[in-house]
Design a protein around this motif. Structure first.
Motif, PDB file in Angstrom:
ATOM      1  N   HIS A  54     -14.223  13.325  12.685  1.00 47.08           N
ATOM      2  CA  HIS A  54     -14.300  11.714  12.414  1.00 47.08           C
ATOM      3  C   HIS A  54     -15.192  11.796  10.777  1.00 47.08           C
ATOM      4  CE1 HIS A  54     -13.589   9.623  15.852  1.00 47.08           C
ATOM      5  NE2 HIS A  54     -13.813  10.435  16.591  1.00 47.08           N
ATOM      6  N   THR A  55     -15.506  12.469  11.034  1.00 44.45           N
ATOM      7  CA  THR A  55     -16.367  12.885   9.369  1.00 44.45           C
ATOM      8  C   THR A  55     -15.335  12.965   8.355  1.00 44.45           C
ATOM      9  OG1 THR A  55     -16.689  15.369   9.520  1.00 44.45           O
ATOM     10  CG2 THR A  55     -18.653  14.138  10.685  1.00 44.45           C
ATOM     11  N   LEU A  56     -13.682  13.375   8.830  1.00 41.66           N
ATOM     12  CA  LEU A  56     -13.309  13.773   7.225  1.00 41.66           C
ATOM     13  C   LEU A  56     -12.227  12.259   7.544  1.00 41.66           C
ATOM     14  CD1 LEU A  56     -11.904  17.159   8.392  1.00 41.66           C
ATOM     15  CD2 LEU A  56     -13.408  16.394   6.630  1.00 41.66           C
ATOM     16  N   HIS A  57     -12.886  10.814   8.101  1.00 41.09           N
ATOM     17  CA  HIS A  57     -12.767   9.968   7.647  1.00 41.09           C
ATOM     18  C   HIS A  57     -12.433   9.563   6.902  1.00 41.09           C
ATOM     19  CE1 HIS A  57     -11.377   9.753  12.643  1.00 41.09           C
ATOM     20  NE2 HIS A  57     -10.498  10.481  11.776  1.00 41.09           N
ATOM     21  N   GLU A  58     -12.155  10.198   5.454  1.00 43.12           N
ATOM     22  CA  GLU A  58     -12.635   9.379   4.126  1.00 43.12           C
ATOM     23  C   GLU A  58     -10.914   9.567   3.449  1.00 43.12           C
ATOM     24  OE1 GLU A  58     -15.281  12.313   2.788  1.00 43.12           O
ATOM     25  OE2 GLU A  58     -16.937  11.707   4.336  1.00 43.12           O
ATOM     26  N   PRO A  59     -11.300   8.584   2.576  1.00 44.06           N
ATOM     27  CA  PRO A  59      -9.369   8.052   1.349  1.00 44.06           C
ATOM     28  C   PRO A  59      -9.032   9.230   0.901  1.00 44.06           C
ATOM     29  CG  PRO A  59     -11.613   6.703   0.708  1.00 44.06           C
ATOM     30  CD  PRO A  59     -12.286   7.769   1.839  1.00 44.06           C
ATOM     31  N   MET A  60      -9.526  11.027   1.098  1.00 37.53           N
ATOM     32  CA  MET A  60      -8.807  11.461   0.753  1.00 37.53           C
ATOM     33  C   MET A  60      -8.228  11.973   1.767  1.00 37.53           C
ATOM     34  SD  MET A  60      -9.974  15.053  -1.225  1.00 37.53           S
ATOM     35  CE  MET A  60     -11.369  15.792   0.186  1.00 37.53           C
ATOM     36  N   TYR A  61      -9.034  12.229   3.018  1.00 37.70           N
ATOM     37  CA  TYR A  61      -8.821  13.253   3.580  1.00 37.70           C
ATOM     38  C   TYR A  61      -7.619  11.954   4.759  1.00 37.70           C
ATOM     39  CZ  TYR A  61     -11.974  15.693   3.124  1.00 37.70           C
ATOM     40  OH  TYR A  61     -13.062  16.799   2.434  1.00 37.70           O
ATOM     41  N   LEU A  62      -7.449  10.485   4.438  1.00 39.89           N
ATOM     42  CA  LEU A  62      -6.778   9.728   4.888  1.00 39.89           C
ATOM     43  C   LEU A  62      -5.425  10.001   4.395  1.00 39.89           C
ATOM     44  CD1 LEU A  62      -8.837   7.097   6.181  1.00 39.89           C
ATOM     45  CD2 LEU A  62      -8.118   8.512   7.604  1.00 39.89           C
ATOM     46  N   PHE A  63      -5.253  10.193   3.344  1.00 42.43           N
ATOM     47  CA  PHE A  63      -3.756   9.724   2.358  1.00 42.43           C
ATOM     48  C   PHE A  63      -3.599  11.269   3.032  1.00 42.43           C
ATOM     49  CE2 PHE A  63      -6.159   6.937  -0.789  1.00 42.43           C
ATOM     50  CZ  PHE A  63      -5.148   6.064  -0.376  1.00 42.43           C
ATOM     51  N   LEU A  64      -4.387  12.111   3.228  1.00 41.40           N
ATOM     52  CA  LEU A  64      -4.222  13.654   3.102  1.00 41.40           C
ATOM     53  C   LEU A  64      -3.667  13.033   4.901  1.00 41.40           C
ATOM     54  CD1 LEU A  64      -3.681  17.214   2.254  1.00 41.40           C
ATOM     55  CD2 LEU A  64      -6.023  17.522   3.433  1.00 41.40           C
ATOM     56  N   ALA A  65      -3.809  13.026   5.442  1.00 44.47           N
ATOM     57  CA  ALA A  65      -2.835  12.907   6.892  1.00 44.47           C
ATOM     58  C   ALA A  65      -1.994  11.244   6.429  1.00 44.47           C
ATOM     59  CB  ALA A  65      -4.544  12.301   8.508  1.00 44.47           C
ATOM     60  N   MET A  66      -1.675  11.013   6.336  1.00 45.76           N
ATOM     61  CA  MET A  66      -0.511  10.618   5.878  1.00 45.76           C
ATOM     62  C   MET A  66       0.572  11.385   4.966  1.00 45.76           C
ATOM     63  SD  MET A  66      -1.596   6.596   4.299  1.00 45.76           S
ATOM     64  CE  MET A  66      -3.328   6.448   4.487  1.00 45.76           C
ATOM     65  N   LEU A  67       0.133  12.205   4.226  1.00 47.74           N
ATOM     66  CA  LEU A  67       0.931  13.520   3.262  1.00 47.74           C
ATOM     67  C   LEU A  67       1.422  14.076   4.552  1.00 47.74           C
ATOM     68  CD1 LEU A  67       2.209  13.862   0.401  1.00 47.74           C
ATOM     69  CD2 LEU A  67      -0.209  15.596   0.175  1.00 47.74           C
ATOM     70  N   ALA A  68       0.854  15.000   5.530  1.00 52.34           N
ATOM     71  CA  ALA A  68       1.254  15.946   6.216  1.00 52.34           C
ATOM     72  C   ALA A  68       2.086  14.951   7.461  1.00 52.34           C
ATOM     73  CB  ALA A  68       0.050  16.023   7.422  1.00 52.34           C
ATOM     74  N   ILE A  69       2.102  13.447   7.603  1.00 45.23           N
ATOM     75  CA  ILE A  69       3.475  12.707   8.290  1.00 45.23           C
ATOM     76  C   ILE A  69       5.054  13.082   7.877  1.00 45.23           C
ATOM     77  CG2 ILE A  69       3.378  11.136   9.627  1.00 45.23           C
ATOM     78  CD1 ILE A  69       0.698  10.174  10.360  1.00 45.23           C
ATOM     79  N   THR A  70       4.631  12.914   6.880  1.00 44.78           N
ATOM     80  CA  THR A  70       5.428  11.964   5.517  1.00 44.78           C
ATOM     81  C   THR A  70       5.985  13.890   5.468  1.00 44.78           C
ATOM     82  OG1 THR A  70       4.569  10.922   4.471  1.00 44.78           O
ATOM     83  CG2 THR A  70       6.246  11.737   3.250  1.00 44.78           C
ATOM     84  N   ASP A  71       5.219  14.497   5.067  1.00 44.79           N
ATOM     85  CA  ASP A  71       6.071  16.417   5.322  1.00 44.79           C
ATOM     86  C   ASP A  71       6.836  16.777   6.476  1.00 44.79           C
ATOM     87  OD1 ASP A  71       5.218  16.786   2.534  1.00 44.79           O
ATOM     88  OD2 ASP A  71       3.167  17.804   3.043  1.00 44.79           O
ATOM     89  N   LEU A  72       6.483  16.645   7.472  1.00 47.06           N
ATOM     90  CA  LEU A  72       6.953  16.624   8.793  1.00 47.06           C
ATOM     91  C   LEU A  72       8.274  15.790   8.743  1.00 47.06           C
ATOM     92  CD1 LEU A  72       3.305  16.644  10.942  1.00 47.06           C
ATOM     93  CD2 LEU A  72       4.686  18.671  10.844  1.00 47.06           C
ATOM     94  N   THR A  73       8.260  14.482   8.854  1.00 50.25           N
ATOM     95  CA  THR A  73       9.588  13.397   8.900  1.00 50.25           C
ATOM     96  C   THR A  73       9.978  14.532   7.426  1.00 50.25           C
ATOM     97  OG1 THR A  73       8.001  12.414   9.732  1.00 50.25           O
ATOM     98  CG2 THR A  73      10.254  11.730   8.237  1.00 50.25           C
ATOM     99  N   LEU A  74       9.877  14.478   6.430  1.00 53.12           N
ATOM    100  CA  LEU A  74      11.198  14.573   5.423  1.00 53.12           C
ATOM    101  C   LEU A  74      11.525  16.762   5.577  1.00 53.12           C
ATOM    102  CD1 LEU A  74      12.273  14.387   2.881  1.00 53.12           C
ATOM    103  CD2 LEU A  74       9.999  14.672   1.665  1.00 53.12           C
ATOM    104  N   SER A  75      10.514  17.376   6.381  1.00 52.67           N
ATOM    105  CA  SER A  75      11.356  18.111   6.848  1.00 52.67           C
ATOM    106  C   SER A  75      12.349  18.505   7.796  1.00 52.67           C
ATOM    107  CB  SER A  75      10.305  19.622   6.785  1.00 52.67           C
ATOM    108  OG  SER A  75       8.950  19.009   7.707  1.00 52.67           O
ATOM    109  N   SER A  76      12.135  17.809   8.968  1.00 53.89           N
ATOM    110  CA  SER A  76      12.423  17.927  10.308  1.00 53.89           C
ATOM    111  C   SER A  76      13.474  17.181   9.978  1.00 53.89           C
ATOM    112  CB  SER A  76      11.559  17.363  10.869  1.00 53.89           C
ATOM    113  OG  SER A  76      10.515  17.649  11.488  1.00 53.89           O
ATOM    114  N   SER A  77      14.121  16.265   8.995  1.00 55.01           N
ATOM    115  CA  SER A  77      15.460  15.322   8.366  1.00 55.01           C
ATOM    116  C   SER A  77      16.521  16.025   8.459  1.00 55.01           C
ATOM    117  CB  SER A  77      14.849  14.108   7.897  1.00 55.01           C
ATOM    118  OG  SER A  77      14.913  14.420   6.174  1.00 55.01           O
ATOM    119  N   THR A  78      15.980  17.156   8.250  1.00 54.00           N
ATOM    120  CA  THR A  78      17.142  18.489   7.056  1.00 54.00           C
ATOM    121  C   THR A  78      17.310  19.533   7.644  1.00 54.00           C
ATOM    122  OG1 THR A  78      15.389  18.711   4.746  1.00 54.00           O
ATOM    123  CG2 THR A  78      17.124  17.012   4.685  1.00 54.00           C
ATOM    124  N   GLN A  79      15.822  19.738   7.712  1.00 54.13           N
ATOM    125  CA  GLN A  79      15.836  21.794   8.019  1.00 54.13           C
ATOM    126  C   GLN A  79      16.014  21.938   9.680  1.00 54.13           C
ATOM    127  OE1 GLN A  79      15.388  24.121   5.891  1.00 54.13           O
ATOM    128  NE2 GLN A  79      14.772  21.875   4.336  1.00 54.13           N
TER     129      GLN A  79
END
Length: 315
Positions: free
Chosen positions: A56-81
């Motif tokens: 919960h100490t990482l629930h700051e803007p930079m890390y929340l955006f990083l979590a969103m980016l991780a979800i996006t990367d998982l979706t993007l790579s798994s849609s093709t690889q």
């Protein structure tokens, strides 16, 4: 290899993905580094997502955006690889018509989301470095959520017309796509009808999304560098430059191959096909692999938690 027959609306039952034309004899071996990169992307992004979610100490803007980016990367790579590896290892070249259109949607929608999140992260760094006293009041959790939702909605709304327009068009007898996945322009080349509206809309989306994001990212980092140059400490300047350089490398790893692929489809008729296909594969695989390394492991808070998890130490 037999192609599936067309139905009454001139839509094919399936397409044939060739993989990497010109390197058919090496498909089996090429799949190994691609699989390794995919596994790094999956494991790295899951680790980043887990750390941000549980700490919960990482629930700051930079890390929340990083979590969103991780979800996006998982979706993007798994849609093709997975399909790409099936082609290279098991010669599973056929892809069902609607599955192909779904792949088109996921690739372009989440590429737009990824670009938007990189823009949002650049804005976050700009506010954090240039206006540190106001960072928490400007980028509140509610504002972070609104930015994330806006980026997602932009991707969904801008890309959805691709699939709707293509789905209502007749296709030529040739159903072979000379690459490893279904991409808008590759599918459009198989249409037996006037595609000028589709192509014009594709150009509009590409330049409106990428152009806007690149402008905002560039302005943000220029302002960041101006602020960094005013820092009194050489050590602080070098640290800031190192962070900015690594972030810019990730941004270039997305935009350069993406723009190369996009422009080659339209104007690069003399570019060797194998070069085009390899760049097309890179832009969907390298950024999801690099993002958790650059944004995650190089971030002290996340790196410390990874080390603590590996060593079994308490925070």
């Amino acid at each position: 290899m037999m192609l599936a027959s067309e139905n009454s609306s001139s839509q094919p039952a399936s397409f044939i993905l060739l993989g990497i034309p010109g390197l058919e004899n090496y498909h089996f071996w090429i799949a190994f580094p691609l699989c390794a990169m995919y596994l790094v992307a999956i494991v790295g992004n899951i680790i980043v997502l887990h750390i941000v979610r549980t700490d919960h100490t990482l629930h700051e803007p930079m890390y929340l955006f990083l979590a969103m980016l991780a979800i996006t990367d998982l979706t993007l790579s798994s849609s093709t690889q997975p399909k790409m590896l099936a082609i290279l290892w098991f010669h599973a070249h056929e892809i069902e018509y609607h599955a192909c259109l779904i792949q088109v949607f996921f690739i372009h929608a989440f590429s737009s989301v990824e670009s938007g999140l990189l823009m949002a992260m650049a804005l976050d760094r700009y506010v954090a470095i240039c206006f540190p006293l106001h960072h928490s009041t400007i980028l509140t959790p509610a504002m972070v959520g609104k930015l994330g939702a806006a980026v997602m909605m932009r991707g969904l709304l801008w890309v959805s017309p691709f699939c709707f327009m293509v789905s209502g068009m007749p296709f030529c007898p040739n159903h072979v796509i000379p690459q490893s996945y279904c991409e808008h322009m590759a599918v459009l080349k198989l249409v037996c009808a006037d595609t000028r509206v589709n192509r014009a809309y594709g150009l509009f989306v590409a330049f409106s999304v990428v152009g806007f994001d690149i402008i905002v990212i560039s302005i943000s980092y220029v302002m960041i560098l101006r602020t960094v140059l005013r820092l009194p400490s050489d050590e602080a300047r070098l640290k800031a430059f190192g962070t900015c350089a690594s972030h810019i490398c990730v941004i270039l790893a997305l935009y350069i191959p993406a723009l190369f692929t996009f422009l080659t489809h339209r104007f690069g008729h003399h570019v060797p096909r194998v070069v085009h296909i390899m760049f097309a594969n890179i832009y969907l695989l390298v950024p999801p692999m690099l993002n958790p390394i650059i944004y995650g492991v190089r971030t002290k808070q996340i790196r410390d938690r990874v080390i603590q998890g590996c060593c079994g130490k308490d925070p």
